[in-house]
Write an enzyme that holds these catalytic residues in place. Sequence first.
Site, mmCIF file in Angstrom:
data_model
loop_
_atom_site.group_PDB
_atom_site.id
_atom_site.type_symbol
_atom_site.label_atom_id
_atom_site.label_comp_id
_atom_site.label_asym_id
_atom_site.label_seq_id
_atom_site.Cartn_x
_atom_site.Cartn_y
_atom_site.Cartn_z
ATOM 1 N N HIS A 178 0.812 -1.220 0.000
ATOM 2 C CA HIS A 178 0.000 0.000 0.000
ATOM 3 C C HIS A 178 0.845 1.269 0.000
ATOM 4 C CE1 HIS A 178 0.520 -0.238 4.476
ATOM 5 N NE2 HIS A 178 0.547 1.083 4.356
ATOM 6 N N ASP A 221 0.350 -7.710 1.427
ATOM 7 C CA ASP A 221 0.727 -6.298 1.543
ATOM 8 C C ASP A 221 2.244 -6.114 1.530
ATOM 9 O OD1 ASP A 221 0.344 -3.592 1.676
ATOM 10 O OD2 ASP A 221 -0.082 -3.537 3.828
ATOM 11 N N SER A 299 4.872 2.709 7.779
ATOM 12 C CA SER A 299 4.540 1.520 6.991
ATOM 13 C C SER A 299 5.711 1.104 6.113
ATOM 14 C CB SER A 299 3.317 1.792 6.112
ATOM 15 O OG SER A 299 2.171 1.990 6.898
#
Length: 455
Positions: A178, A221, A299
Amino acid sequence: MQIMACSFWSLQSPGIITSFQKRFFLPGRVCSNDYSNNIVSSSKPQSTHSQRFARNSIEELGEVISKYADPFTTRRMLVSSFFLYLCYYPSRYLSAQALGDPSVTLEEVTPPVFPSGALFPNEERIVQLFEKNTYAVVNIFDVTLRPQLKISGVVEIPEGNGSGVVWDGQGHIVTNYHVIGNALARNPGQGQVVARVNILASEGVQKNFEGKLVGADRAKDLAVLKVEASDDLLKPIKVGESSYLKVGQQCLAIGNPFGFDHTLTVGVISGLNRDIFSQAGVTIGGGIQTDAAINPGNSGGPLLDSKGNLIGINTAIFTQTGTSAGVGFAIPSSTVLRIVPQLIKYGKVVRAGVNVDIAPDLVASQLNVRNGALILQVPGNSAAAKVGLLPTTRGFAGNIILGDIIVAVNNKPVKSKAELDKALDDYNVGDKVVLKIQRGNENLELPITLEENSS
């Protein structure tokens, strides 16, 4: 003096004094229309002595300048009267005069400064872990978020939208799917530039490189980029084992939250085997929960154990405000070790499966299947067809005849399609497993060799 007299006359004129006081004098309440009683009423009541002194001061002022009264009033005259009034009755809103003490020296009022001394052993260990691993953490910018020139001429540069880790000496960078999701949404091919990667050099300077797409896996992910950087810049992260983690052990997160590069947060492992609802729109099993502060920009960055080994890739936070609430999640290193090598070699993940079409949970619920994975179709010549798995069909009267329902894989219960995929994640193509099947009122066990999942 004529100006002052004119001004004072104007203050005594009916209607003028009230408007003038409201405009210039009175931040508080007007007591009466008599100028001698128009004393400011502040939030703190003044003493009787102060009020008497202010009233006497104004009366004395009136006696002095009333002799020069003039019937002509101008704004300049009113302002002049205002400043003259301030001389007799200073406002409490004027800036205070700082009082100094010239009898002292700067040395006398400067306290002694004590050296900090050596760090405690635990502090020294954390400092060393950060200094050692910070060069393995990179800052990643989605290539679609380019600087834009505003009308004012200011160049607007987007904040860093994620982090990543140096995987090896060949320039492979691991991050979250993402993090570069905007670029991946355009379906780029392998080798296409999808991100800008900033790598920290030993002299403390950030060096910018093009991040070319190697492979990406939305289901976990994870994504792999490659940069053309020199060997001295590439400091690969050391990968540890997440299988032996214990709740309560210390962990460290390094990343670029809110664009602040190479930020360290420290916490503990607060939970294991969590389901992570990733920003990529998928659910990832086996997640690590931590109270180390993880914010937007973290992230793709590493979660380290107390030895400085990678135990997870930070991927999500549980929050209602968009910032850290003490509940962060990381993809365990065991998953990363299984996915990343495949992305580097194949550009995709080769997953093991039984190669049957499984009914979505909504369809299964409508068919009154509450437990297990319902098989809709079985391709011909597949391993599933060879072992005799049955699909869902229609009878002669148009009624639906349910196919086999997978309720366990090697004694691991399966309650839905998602749980079947999660159970098969632990196996590779060619592995043999035993499926527990519910067929009508029968319970069967069928051994099967897993194939490459084409779904």
